[in-house]
Enzyme design. Structure first.
Site, PDB file in Angstrom:
ATOM      1  N   SER A   1       0.833  -1.204   0.000  1.00  0.00           N
ATOM      2  CA  SER A   1       0.000   0.000   0.000  1.00  0.00           C
ATOM      3  C   SER A   1       0.870   1.257   0.000  1.00  0.00           C
ATOM      4  O   SER A   1       1.666   1.472   0.920  1.00  0.00           O
ATOM      5  CB  SER A   1      -0.921   0.006   1.220  1.00  0.00           C
ATOM      6  OG  SER A   1      -1.506   1.278   1.411  1.00  0.00           O
TER       7      SER A   1
ATOM      8  N   ASN B   1       0.037   3.415   3.155  1.00  0.00           N
ATOM      9  CA  ASN B   1       0.602   2.871   4.390  1.00  0.00           C
ATOM     10  C   ASN B   1       2.110   3.056   4.450  1.00  0.00           C
ATOM     11  O   ASN B   1       2.682   3.340   5.508  1.00  0.00           O
ATOM     12  CB  ASN B   1       0.257   1.387   4.512  1.00  0.00           C
ATOM     13  CG  ASN B   1      -1.198   1.147   4.870  1.00  0.00           C
ATOM     14  OD1 ASN B   1      -1.931   2.091   5.169  1.00  0.00           O
ATOM     15  ND2 ASN B   1      -1.629  -0.103   4.821  1.00  0.00           N
TER      16      ASN B   1
ATOM     17  N   LYS C   1      -5.638 -11.149   6.617  1.00  0.00           N
ATOM     18  CA  LYS C   1      -6.010 -11.761   7.898  1.00  0.00           C
ATOM     19  C   LYS C   1      -7.505 -11.701   8.211  1.00  0.00           C
ATOM     20  O   LYS C   1      -7.935 -12.218   9.237  1.00  0.00           O
ATOM     21  CB  LYS C   1      -5.239 -11.066   9.026  1.00  0.00           C
ATOM     22  CG  LYS C   1      -5.570  -9.588   9.183  1.00  0.00           C
ATOM     23  CD  LYS C   1      -4.817  -8.988  10.348  1.00  0.00           C
ATOM     24  CE  LYS C   1      -5.249  -7.550  10.601  1.00  0.00           C
ATOM     25  NZ  LYS C   1      -4.588  -6.964  11.766  1.00  0.00           N
TER      26      LYS C   1
ATOM     27  N   LYS D   1      -5.292 -18.682  14.794  1.00  0.00           N
ATOM     28  CA  LYS D   1      -6.259 -19.280  13.872  1.00  0.00           C
ATOM     29  C   LYS D   1      -5.626 -20.374  13.024  1.00  0.00           C
ATOM     30  O   LYS D   1      -6.328 -21.086  12.296  1.00  0.00           O
ATOM     31  CB  LYS D   1      -6.873 -18.188  12.987  1.00  0.00           C
ATOM     32  CG  LYS D   1      -7.737 -17.208  13.776  1.00  0.00           C
ATOM     33  CD  LYS D   1      -8.233 -16.077  12.914  1.00  0.00           C
ATOM     34  CE  LYS D   1      -9.118 -15.141  13.739  1.00  0.00           C
ATOM     35  NZ  LYS D   1      -8.405 -14.515  14.859  1.00  0.00           N
TER      36      LYS D   1
ATOM     37  N   ASN E   1      -5.630 -12.474  18.966  1.00  0.00           N
ATOM     38  CA  ASN E   1      -6.094 -11.239  18.345  1.00  0.00           C
ATOM     39  C   ASN E   1      -5.355 -10.038  18.934  1.00  0.00           C
ATOM     40  O   ASN E   1      -5.038 -10.005  20.118  1.00  0.00           O
ATOM     41  CB  ASN E   1      -7.599 -11.080  18.571  1.00  0.00           C
ATOM     42  CG  ASN E   1      -8.389 -12.164  17.875  1.00  0.00           C
ATOM     43  OD1 ASN E   1      -8.788 -12.016  16.740  1.00  0.00           O
ATOM     44  ND2 ASN E   1      -8.603 -13.281  18.565  1.00  0.00           N
TER      45      ASN E   1
ATOM     46  N   GLY F   1      -6.986  -3.297  18.571  1.00  0.00           N
ATOM     47  CA  GLY F   1      -6.726  -2.039  17.895  1.00  0.00           C
ATOM     48  C   GLY F   1      -6.135  -2.181  16.521  1.00  0.00           C
ATOM     49  O   GLY F   1      -5.943  -1.179  15.828  1.00  0.00           O
TER      50      GLY F   1
END
Length: 602
Positions: free
Chosen positions: A306, A309, A358, A401, A439, A442
């Protein structure tokens, strides 16, 4: 001072009532000889009644309806006691009209004094501030050094501090910078203590995680918006100032003690080295960049797909670490040729692979091939390019996961762990390792930003299932764990954090609603049902896996079982590289051949 002024009002009211009853000619001469002693007793009774009704604890500049109610009760009780006492002692020379009218005159007097003081205060404040903006009145939880420094600067930002709360008995009843300590922390639930407060501010940056969590829970039950001063870590890193309050952040809600890491060992691995981070502009990648920069690498290579980003993290690092050489590259881990050219040119010694898709439901439908290409094949290409360029360490960022996966995202990350492990014997000079955690509060796509947006819109807040639970950690904690893995991990290992107790998502939603100053009646919670591929709970280890401890508390090394499929990774990769695109069903079938524990959710 409050009691002295109220005593003076009682005396004036007593004389004013005599004047009204007897007139100018007789209001002094017609009094009984014992009137002075009666007046002394009346003043004492009124002061005791005021103290019992907590009148002296209020602040006149915020006098409101609650204060008027307390004054009414105090005057009524004192008037009845005085009348009963005079009658019982048979002091008949005191006029009955004086006994009847005196409480009313006292009540008018004490209310007028407070109203006049508030009017003068508001007028003076308007002249100083220009009358701009809403008045923000706060009760501060905490009366330590942070609260002192907060009080020194918060008034300049238009805040008015009504009082402080602290569990230390030695501080209760004292004044800090002219602001009273009104009681312990749980007194925040008392409306009389909160008074006219519009906000609550938690000023406990140095307290333990359990103490901060308790303060957050108490503040959330008070029904007012809750803010906090920066954490001790933010203050230590120079990212904020103690007199600048901010919203409650994910780490404040988590209430976990940070894992203590081997800073010296991490420094030995990173200091003076060329470090490359894929996905450098993402939630985890950008925090990794900040954490790595602290250890003085010779060069930091930012590899990010990106453009926005990449620009954002480059600007942030340039401001915070102006002397750190940065290499800013727009690149895709699915482009093997560009990866090889990048690694060959910059020769990174340490590589952190954070580039990944993700989002579980998004990858489950119509995007399964993209997930496999990016998460699994992209990881293999990055790991091979790093080893071919002579990298000392390659650290894959994995997820809980990946354990007994029920979705494409989790299966693709488990497959990524396996393809990285397959390179261990071929490239013995490079340490390949993975870090697995739950997880991240934020991070992009997590529940916290979603809940914040829903609360800001007025709700409802959507939770998939009332029983869904997750393990959580903060972004800085996740980044530090990754750095620690690079320092102590060996080839083929997966490092796992003991993440403590899982968090119920619905409880997290309720806490955020309360901290915003609302209730579930204002912003309801709606259960939307489990999304495709979603579990009710996550695991950090499969049942057949074992762990061994490390020198770092709460950090363990998983020794994963091998299967027949994992020994055929090379053949599986060869078949996958021949495919241009595959439908979702075929992707799931291919993943199951490599990850037999993958059972797609029905």
């Amino acid at each position: 001072m409050t009691l002295l002024i109220d005593a003076w009002v009682v005396i004036v009211a007593w004389n004013a009532t005599y004047l009204f009853r007897l007139g100018f000619e007789r209001w002094i001469v017609a009094r009984p000889d014992y009137d002075t002693w009666v007046l002394f007793g009346v003043v004492l009774v009124y002061l005791l009644a005021s103290a019992a009704c907590k009148v002296p604890q209020s602040m006149w500049r915020f006098c409101g309806f609650g204060e008027v109610k307390r004054l009414t009760l105090a005057c009524a009780v004192a008037g009845l006691v005085c009348a009963a006492g005079v009658m019982g002692l048979q002091l008949y020379k005191v006029p009955r009209a004086v006994l009847a009218l005196h409480p009313l005159v006292v009540w008018v007097g004490v209310c007028l004094v407070r109203i006049a003081y508030r009017m003068l205060y508001e007028h003076a404040r308007a002249r100083i501030t220009g009358g701009q903006g809403d008045i923000r009145r706060a009760v501060v939880l905490g009366a330590g050094e942070a609260a002192k420094r907060l009080l020194a600067g918060i008034h300049r930002q238009g805040w008015i501090v009504l009082g402080l709360l602290d569990d230390d008995p030695a501080k209760q009843g004292a004044r800090i910078a002219g602001v009273p300590v009104l009681g312990p922390l749980d007194a925040v639930l008392d409306k009389g203590v909160r008074g006219a407060a519009t906000h609550l501010v938690i000023a406990l940056p140095s307290a333990s995680a359990a103490q901060r969590r308790r303060a957050v829970e108490l503040a959330g039950r008070a029904g007012l918006p809750v803010l906090t001063v920066p954490s001790a870590e933010e203050l230590r890193d120079g990212q904020a100032h103690v007199d600048r309050v901010r919203d409650i952040e994910p780490e404040d809600l988590l209430g976990r003690e940070a894992v203590q890491l081997d800073e010296a060992g991490i420094g030995d691995v990173l200091c003076g080295k060329t470090v490359l981070i894929t996905g450098a502009g993402g939630s985890i990648g950008s925090e990794l960049c900040r954490q790595v920069a602290r250890f003085g690498p010779a060069r930091l290579v930012l590899y990010e797909l990106s453009e926005f980003n990449l620009y954002s993290i480059e600007q942030a690092l340039s401001g915070q670490f102006p002397n750190l050489p940065l290499v800013r590259l727009v690149g895709d881990v699915r482009d093997a040729q560009h990866l090889r050219a990048t690694f060959s040119r910059w020769r990174p010694q340490v590589v952190f692979h954070a580039a990944a898709y993700k989002h579980v439901p998004l990858m489950e439908d119509l995007n399964a091939w993209s997930a496999l290409r990016n998460n699994t094949l992209g990881t293999y290409q990055a790991a091979r390019a790093a080893a071919e360029a002579g990298a000392e360490r390659f650290v894959l960022i994995s997820t809980d996961k990946a354990v007994n996966p029920t979705n494409v995202m989790g299966a693709s990350k488990r497959a990524a762990e396996m393809v990285v492990s397959s390179l261990v014997e071929e490239f013995t000079h490079t340490r390949f390792m993975a870090v697995r955690f739950g997880n991240v509060l934020g991070s992009s796509g997590s529940v916290i930003p979603k809940f914040k947006e829903q609360i800001a819109r007025g709700g409802p807040v959507t939770v998939t299932h009332p029983d869904i639970i997750r393990y959580f950690m903060t972004i800085p904690e996740a980044a530090r764990l990754v750095l620690q893995a690079a320092a102590i991990g060996d080839s083929g290992q997966v490092l796992v954090l003991d993440m403590g107790e899982p968090v119920k998502i619905v409880d997290l939603a309720r806490t955020m609603i309360r901290l915003s100053g609302h209730s579930e009646q204002d912003i309801p919670i709606v259960f939307s049902g489990l999304r495709p591929g979603e579990k009710l709970y996550e695991e950090l280890l499969a049942d057949a896996d074992a762990t061994v401890p490390t020198p770092i508390p709460r950090l363990r090394i998983a020794r994963l079982r091998e299967s027949a499929a994992s020994l055929q990774v090379a053949d599986w990769l060869a078949h996958m590289h021949q495919a241009d695109s595959l439908p979702d069903a075929e992707v799931r079938l291919r993943l199951r051949t490599l990850v037999p524990e993958y059972v797609p959710a029905v």
